[in-house]
Design a protein around this motif. Sequence first.
Motif: not given
Length: 221
Positions: A179-180, A138-143, A173-175
């Motif tokens: 991200d996980t 999801f865009p921005g979540f890890i940041d 989704m492909r990254h």
Amino acid sequence: MEAHQKQITVYPERAGGSPVIYLPVVMGDGGEVYERCRELDCPPYTLVAIGGLDWNRELSPWACDGCVRGAEPFGGQASGFLDELLNQIIPQVESSLLCPPTWRGIAGYSLAGLFSLWALWQTDTFDRAASASGSLWFPGFIDYAHEHTMPNAPDAVYLSLGKKETKTPNRMMRHVLDDTRAMEKLLGECGIPTTLELNPGNHFAQTDLRMARGIRWILTR
């Protein structure tokens, strides 16, 4: 049991004196997940399945475009659902139990897996979390997770992903594996016992079993 527009199903009814796991579900009433947990010989616990959700609106932490062109956008109203969960659903459920829970957990699949982790940065209500095939792309979540501090570190976090989930033309989704793994690393650096389990198949393979495996893991830490 109903809370506002949500459908709440508790397994087993009126239990208590054991952990309680809250599980937002996109379809059904959580019964299949509970059965898979029984097959896995999970320790005694109470599962609270929460249905009737507007998935893209109520489980996304902030608004953004949909996954593909023309798809429904993400509404970014997770804070509203979390407020309902904390102030309506949890008090209503736990007042019906025979004994107070020993601890609370939160679990979810896909976008609900994202929500279960995001919630850890919003409240100290949940002691453990399980995110099965979570939408951590999801865009921005890890940041966001790197830039903010949890109110209290949970006791354990489970992460999982299907081995084929990165094999998608979708740019968002492909990254998801990267991200996980980044989330696993961040949680580990915070001293939180964390595991990442890679399962056969794509995002839609054996969803109930994957969720049950995550619940069992956090129950047995």
